[in-house]
Design an enzyme around this catalytic site. Structure first.
Site, PDB file in Angstrom:
ATOM      1  N   HIS A 180       2.786   0.973   8.889  1.00  4.10           N
ATOM      2  CA  HIS A 180       2.988   2.408   9.040  1.00  4.10           C
ATOM      3  C   HIS A 180       3.881   2.699  10.245  1.00  4.10           C
ATOM      4  CE1 HIS A 180       2.043   6.380   7.445  1.00  4.10           C
ATOM      5  NE2 HIS A 180       2.207   6.810   8.671  1.00  4.10           N
TER       6      HIS A 180
ATOM      7  N   ARG B 237      -1.044   7.894  -5.500  1.00  3.32           N
ATOM      8  CA  ARG B 237      -1.817   9.005  -4.944  1.00  3.32           C
ATOM      9  C   ARG B 237      -2.503   9.806  -6.041  1.00  3.32           C
ATOM     10  NH1 ARG B 237      -1.410  11.262   0.122  1.00  3.32           N
ATOM     11  NH2 ARG B 237      -0.241  10.038   1.638  1.00  3.32           N
TER      12      ARG B 237
ATOM     13  N   HIS C 258       8.886   5.676  -1.873  1.00  8.14           N
ATOM     14  CA  HIS C 258       9.822   6.782  -1.658  1.00  8.14           C
ATOM     15  C   HIS C 258      11.087   6.672  -2.497  1.00  8.14           C
ATOM     16  CE1 HIS C 258       7.122   8.693   0.984  1.00  8.14           C
ATOM     17  NE2 HIS C 258       7.017   7.614   1.740  1.00  8.14           N
TER      18      HIS C 258
ATOM     19  N   THR D  25       0.206   9.227   5.040  1.00 12.94           N
ATOM     20  CA  THR D  25      -1.090   8.800   5.544  1.00 12.94           C
ATOM     21  C   THR D  25      -1.129   8.971   7.059  1.00 12.94           C
ATOM     22  OG1 THR D  25      -1.226   7.196   3.753  1.00 12.94           O
ATOM     23  CG2 THR D  25      -2.735   6.900   5.591  1.00 12.94           C
TER      24      THR D  25
ATOM     25  N   ASN E  89       7.117  -1.447   0.548  1.00 15.31           N
ATOM     26  CA  ASN E  89       6.549  -0.296  -0.157  1.00 15.31           C
ATOM     27  C   ASN E  89       7.691   0.514  -0.771  1.00 15.31           C
ATOM     28  OD1 ASN E  89       5.564   2.379  -0.692  1.00 15.31           O
ATOM     29  ND2 ASN E  89       3.763   1.894   0.528  1.00 15.31           N
TER      30      ASN E  89
ATOM     31  N   GLU F 277      -2.079   0.445  -3.118  1.00 13.70           N
ATOM     32  CA  GLU F 277      -2.769   1.317  -2.163  1.00 13.70           C
ATOM     33  C   GLU F 277      -3.457   2.420  -2.950  1.00 13.70           C
ATOM     34  OE1 GLU F 277      -0.051   0.777   1.842  1.00 13.70           O
ATOM     35  OE2 GLU F 277       0.191   2.588   0.649  1.00 13.70           O
TER      36      GLU F 277
ATOM     37  N   GLU G 117      -5.807  -3.922   7.390  1.00 13.49           N
ATOM     38  CA  GLU G 117      -4.434  -3.572   7.742  1.00 13.49           C
ATOM     39  C   GLU G 117      -4.497  -2.487   8.803  1.00 13.49           C
ATOM     40  OE1 GLU G 117      -0.330  -1.686   5.879  1.00 13.49           O
ATOM     41  OE2 GLU G 117      -1.638  -2.894   4.592  1.00 13.49           O
TER      42      GLU G 117
ATOM     43  N   ARG H  86       2.348  12.276  -6.378  1.00 15.98           N
ATOM     44  CA  ARG H  86       3.553  12.890  -5.795  1.00 15.98           C
ATOM     45  C   ARG H  86       4.753  11.950  -5.786  1.00 15.98           C
ATOM     46  NH1 ARG H  86       1.857  13.758   0.461  1.00 15.98           N
ATOM     47  NH2 ARG H  86       0.085  14.734  -0.581  1.00 15.98           N
TER      48      ARG H  86
ATOM     49  N   HIS I 256       1.646   3.003  -3.567  1.00 18.49           N
ATOM     50  CA  HIS I 256       0.486   3.888  -3.383  1.00 18.49           C
ATOM     51  C   HIS I 256       0.439   4.885  -4.529  1.00 18.49           C
ATOM     52  CE1 HIS I 256      -1.760   6.859  -0.474  1.00 18.49           C
ATOM     53  NE2 HIS I 256      -2.416   6.631  -1.601  1.00 18.49           N
TER      54      HIS I 256
END
Length: 249
Positions: free
Chosen positions: A196, A48, A13, A107, A10, A76, A157, A52, A46
């Protein structure tokens, strides 16, 4: 018996760092390229509702990049009409439906499928009709697993955040909950992923659950990249996963 587990990286970030200053650097697409070269089997991002980190433009670029590399993009997304339209426009390999609250930092738990089937099932159906593999990010709970199967998901998941955040000596009961849910899911014909909060140690630990075939890991790897570089961080994760399952190096 040895098995090789897929690793989805992922890159959200990387976009978080970029957006902190504006501009174009660091580029999530470049991170995706490095991740694939380092041993990732696919890319997760993801989008969002508040944008963000990952943006619509990022999804367009990542879709093209993964298509050219012949590697899967896992989008996602929240269960909304806006996100459904975006997924149908880009046609990623997979869409993972996740819960989303504007005020959360990350999340915080799994999607509540049980009791909300009427809202989620039409989104699952439209994604599946478009040839998009549908995953539901859920808690390892029997009711959630059964509901995921009932509304036509192909993959679950499991949220491993609770397991990862518990002290090591207190993890046994949560591990058992993950293991039981994974066995239930496989028995129902669902493919089992997990993600996660995972790091080198906890990723290896959860792979003692034989039904898990894919891990999706982001924040930890991007954090480690600050100290070691992204490629070494991913290669070390790949090695830890392979050592845990006896897969050939």
């Amino acid at each position: 018996m040895s098995r090789r587990i897929r690793l989805g990286v992922n890159i959200d970030h990387v976009a978080t760092v970029r957006n902190a200053r504006g501009g174009l650097h660091p580029d999530p697409a470049r991170a995706a390229e490095v991740a694939l070269q380092a041993g990732a089997d696919g890319i997760t991002a993801h989008l969002r509702e508040d944008r963000r980190h990952i943006t619509d433009a990022d999804i367009a670029v990542l879709s093209a990049l993964c298509l050219e590399a012949d590697r899967p993009l896992n989008l996602e997304m929240a269960v909304t009409e806006e996100m459904l339209a975006i997924a149908l426009r880009h046609r990623p390999h997979a869409a993972c439906l996740v819960p989303e609250r504007r005020e959360e930092v990350t999340t915080e738990g799994g999607l509540a499928v049980a009791g909300h089937e009427a809202r989620i099932a039409p989104v699952v159906a439209r994604l599946a009709e478009a040839g998009i593999r549908v995953s539901l990010f859920i808690e390892p709970a029997p009711a959630q697993v059964a509901a995921a199967r009932a509304i036509g998901a192909q993959v679950v998941e499991f949220h491993t955040g609770r397991y990862c955040h518990l002290p090591a000596e207190a993890r046994a009961s949560e591990f058992a909950r993950l293991a039981d849910a994974a066995a239930q899911a496989e028995a129902l014909g669902l493919e089992v992923h997990a993600g996660h909060g995972l790091d080198y140690g906890t990723a290896a630990e959860v792979l003692a659950i034989p039904e898990i075939v894919e891990l999706n890991i982001g924040h930890f790897l991007i954090g480690e990249a600050v100290f070691t570089g992204l490629e070494p961080a991913i290669r070390r994760m790949r090695a830890a996963m392979d050592a845990a399952t006896g897969a050939p190096a």
